[in-house]
Design a protein around this motif. Structure first.
Motif, mmCIF file in Angstrom:
data_model
loop_
_atom_site.group_PDB
_atom_site.id
_atom_site.type_symbol
_atom_site.label_atom_id
_atom_site.label_comp_id
_atom_site.label_asym_id
_atom_site.label_seq_id
_atom_site.Cartn_x
_atom_site.Cartn_y
_atom_site.Cartn_z
ATOM 1 N N MET A 71 0.826 -1.205 0.000
ATOM 2 C CA MET A 71 0.000 0.000 0.000
ATOM 3 C C MET A 71 0.860 1.254 0.000
ATOM 4 S SD MET A 71 -2.938 1.255 -0.343
ATOM 5 C CE MET A 71 -3.963 -0.220 -0.212
ATOM 6 N N GLU A 72 2.004 1.204 0.652
ATOM 7 C CA GLU A 72 2.916 2.349 0.648
ATOM 8 C C GLU A 72 3.333 2.701 -0.783
ATOM 9 O OE1 GLU A 72 6.870 3.774 3.097
ATOM 10 O OE2 GLU A 72 6.674 1.652 2.562
ATOM 11 N N ARG A 73 3.658 1.688 -1.566
ATOM 12 C CA ARG A 73 4.069 1.915 -2.952
ATOM 13 C C ARG A 73 2.893 2.303 -3.828
ATOM 14 N NH1 ARG A 73 8.213 -3.286 -3.284
ATOM 15 N NH2 ARG A 73 9.932 -2.297 -2.131
ATOM 16 N N THR A 74 1.705 1.843 -3.474
ATOM 17 C CA THR A 74 0.504 2.255 -4.200
ATOM 18 C C THR A 74 0.261 3.751 -4.012
ATOM 19 O OG1 THR A 74 -0.483 0.063 -3.929
ATOM 20 C CG2 THR A 74 -1.971 1.873 -4.457
ATOM 21 N N ILE A 75 0.360 4.206 -2.785
ATOM 22 C CA ILE A 75 0.186 5.634 -2.504
ATOM 23 C C ILE A 75 1.298 6.446 -3.174
ATOM 24 C CG2 ILE A 75 0.177 7.366 -0.655
ATOM 25 C CD1 ILE A 75 -1.131 5.191 1.133
ATOM 26 N N ALA A 76 2.509 5.910 -3.167
ATOM 27 C CA ALA A 76 3.626 6.593 -3.823
ATOM 28 C C ALA A 76 3.377 6.714 -5.319
ATOM 29 C CB ALA A 76 4.926 5.842 -3.555
ATOM 30 N N HIS A 77 2.747 5.704 -5.906
ATOM 31 C CA HIS A 77 2.397 5.758 -7.337
ATOM 32 C C HIS A 77 1.431 6.902 -7.609
ATOM 33 C CE1 HIS A 77 1.179 4.396 -11.356
ATOM 34 N NE2 HIS A 77 -0.066 4.588 -10.958
ATOM 35 N N ILE A 78 0.452 7.069 -6.747
ATOM 36 C CA ILE A 78 -0.508 8.169 -6.927
ATOM 37 C C ILE A 78 0.214 9.504 -6.847
ATOM 38 C CG2 ILE A 78 -2.508 9.339 -5.921
ATOM 39 C CD1 ILE A 78 -3.458 6.585 -4.929
ATOM 40 N N GLN A 79 1.053 9.658 -5.859
ATOM 41 C CA GLN A 79 1.758 10.934 -5.683
ATOM 42 C C GLN A 79 2.705 11.216 -6.837
ATOM 43 O OE1 GLN A 79 3.412 10.045 -1.829
ATOM 44 N NE2 GLN A 79 1.654 10.900 -0.730
ATOM 45 N N ALA A 80 3.407 10.188 -7.328
ATOM 46 C CA ALA A 80 4.383 10.388 -8.398
ATOM 47 C C ALA A 80 3.726 10.646 -9.745
ATOM 48 C CB ALA A 80 5.300 9.163 -8.493
ATOM 49 N N ASN A 81 2.568 10.020 -9.980
ATOM 50 C CA ASN A 81 1.953 10.097 -11.305
ATOM 51 C C ASN A 81 0.777 11.057 -11.397
ATOM 52 O OD1 ASN A 81 3.197 7.766 -13.133
ATOM 53 N ND2 ASN A 81 3.110 7.036 -11.018
ATOM 54 N N TYR A 82 0.182 11.411 -10.252
ATOM 55 C CA TYR A 82 -0.983 12.295 -10.271
ATOM 56 C C TYR A 82 -0.792 13.531 -9.393
ATOM 57 C CZ TYR A 82 -3.102 8.162 -12.366
ATOM 58 O OH TYR A 82 -3.372 7.092 -13.186
ATOM 59 N N GLY A 83 0.193 13.523 -8.533
ATOM 60 C CA GLY A 83 0.473 14.672 -7.683
ATOM 61 C C GLY A 83 -0.034 14.530 -6.270
ATOM 62 N N SER A 84 -1.265 14.020 -6.126
ATOM 63 C CA SER A 84 -1.890 13.829 -4.819
ATOM 64 C C SER A 84 -3.150 13.012 -5.010
ATOM 65 C CB SER A 84 -2.251 15.178 -4.180
ATOM 66 O OG SER A 84 -3.282 15.811 -4.933
ATOM 67 N N VAL A 85 -3.706 12.519 -3.920
ATOM 68 C CA VAL A 85 -4.965 11.783 -4.010
ATOM 69 C C VAL A 85 -6.070 12.689 -4.531
ATOM 70 C CG1 VAL A 85 -6.812 10.738 -2.620
ATOM 71 C CG2 VAL A 85 -4.445 9.989 -2.327
ATOM 72 N N GLU A 86 -6.110 13.919 -4.051
ATOM 73 C CA GLU A 86 -7.166 14.834 -4.502
ATOM 74 C C GLU A 86 -7.042 15.117 -6.002
ATOM 75 O OE1 GLU A 86 -9.492 18.642 -2.576
ATOM 76 O OE2 GLU A 86 -8.043 17.485 -1.423
ATOM 77 N N ALA A 87 -5.813 15.247 -6.497
ATOM 78 C CA ALA A 87 -5.612 15.452 -7.936
ATOM 79 C C ALA A 87 -6.014 14.206 -8.714
ATOM 80 C CB ALA A 87 -4.155 15.804 -8.208
ATOM 81 N N TYR A 88 -5.721 13.035 -8.164
ATOM 82 C CA TYR A 88 -6.147 11.791 -8.814
ATOM 83 C C TYR A 88 -7.665 11.747 -8.940
ATOM 84 C CZ TYR A 88 -7.412 6.915 -9.445
ATOM 85 O OH TYR A 88 -7.994 5.745 -9.918
ATOM 86 N N LEU A 89 -8.354 12.091 -7.861
ATOM 87 C CA LEU A 89 -9.816 12.046 -7.878
ATOM 88 C C LEU A 89 -10.390 13.035 -8.883
ATOM 89 C CD1 LEU A 89 -10.599 11.677 -4.067
ATOM 90 C CD2 LEU A 89 -10.333 9.898 -5.801
#
Length: 244
Positions: free
Chosen positions: A206-224
């Motif tokens: 899960m740590e790497r999953t969250i890191a993927h979101i941050q690296a590729n989308y910027g943040s969870v809110e940006a992903y959403l």
């Protein structure tokens, strides 16, 4: 004196019903009995259903695919007090050869990158649900459920360490059902040895999953935002998580 609420809600026939309340955020903590995560509900009886309704459950979101729902029907699908929704989160996604060395990490990243519309649908249902508790679940309450839980907790401002603890807790909760899951895999013609890695709930995944979101989308809110959630829907999710 109020009795402290328990994270685990013990219901006969289910192993992994947990409240997402009580996690620290910059503004306090996530609200209790607003959002629940769970494993499959197909084993629970009338008493178990009554317990969930008594706990405040008014909306159930089933993340399983059609075959799972047909072979192990959700008993709350026709319950008068509950609004039931089925959104197949993974659809045709399946674990394949791994590029990262972690088959679950590859599956989670694929889901985030390719199943954004389904994720947006689930989160919108949670945001728009009537007052009361929303329960979302899959089969073990680990992978599909874990992705949605992590997105919600991150959106609420829960620190990553606690999100990882919440994810990893599933390994303990589902221990009594591991043999059942392996037997089911064997019935489907799946090699039990190959299936075992899919039962893991290692924090690093899960740590790497969250890191993927941050690296590729910027943040969870940006992903959403990228998968189509409006600012209004995100605000409703935050309000539900905070109990406002």
């Amino acid at each position: 004196m109020n009795t402290p609420l328990s994270r685990h809600i013990a219901v006969a026939g289910a192993y992994n019903i947990r409240d997402l309340g009580g996690y620290r955020t910059p503004n306090g903590e996530t609200a209790w009995r607003r959002i629940l995560r769970s494993d499959g509900l197909h084993r629970i009886d009338a008493e178990g259903m009554a317990m969930l309704v008594e706990a405040g459950v008014v909306t159930v979101i089933d993340l399983r695919h059609d075959t799972e729902c047909a072979t192990q029907p959700n008993p709350l699908a026709g319950h008068d007090a509950v609004r039931y929704h089925n959104v197949s989160l993974f659809a045709d996604l399946a674990p394949t050869g791994t590029s990262s060395g972690d088959v679950l990490l590859d599956l989670y990243i694929k889901a985030l990158d390719e199943r954004g519309a389904a994720i947006a649908q689930v989160l919108t249902l949670i945001a728009e649900a009537q007052d009361g508790a929303v329960l979302f679940h899959c089969t073990a309450g680990k992978d599909r459920t874990g992705i949605i839980a992590a997105l919600l907790l991150a959106l609420a401002g829960v620190e990553t360490t606690l999100i990882l603890e919440d994810y990893a807790l599933t390994a303990t909760m589902i221990a009594p059902m591991v043999e059942e899951l392996i037997a089911g895999a064997r019935e489907r013609g799946v090699d039990p040895e190959a299936f075992m890695p899919l039962l893991a709930a290692e924090p690093v995944t899960m740590e790497r999953t969250i890191a993927h979101i941050q690296a590729n989308y910027g943040s969870v809110e940006a992903y959403l935002a990228g998968i189509g959630l409006s600012g209004e829907t995100v605000a409703k999710l935050k309000n539900r998580l905070s109990g406002e």
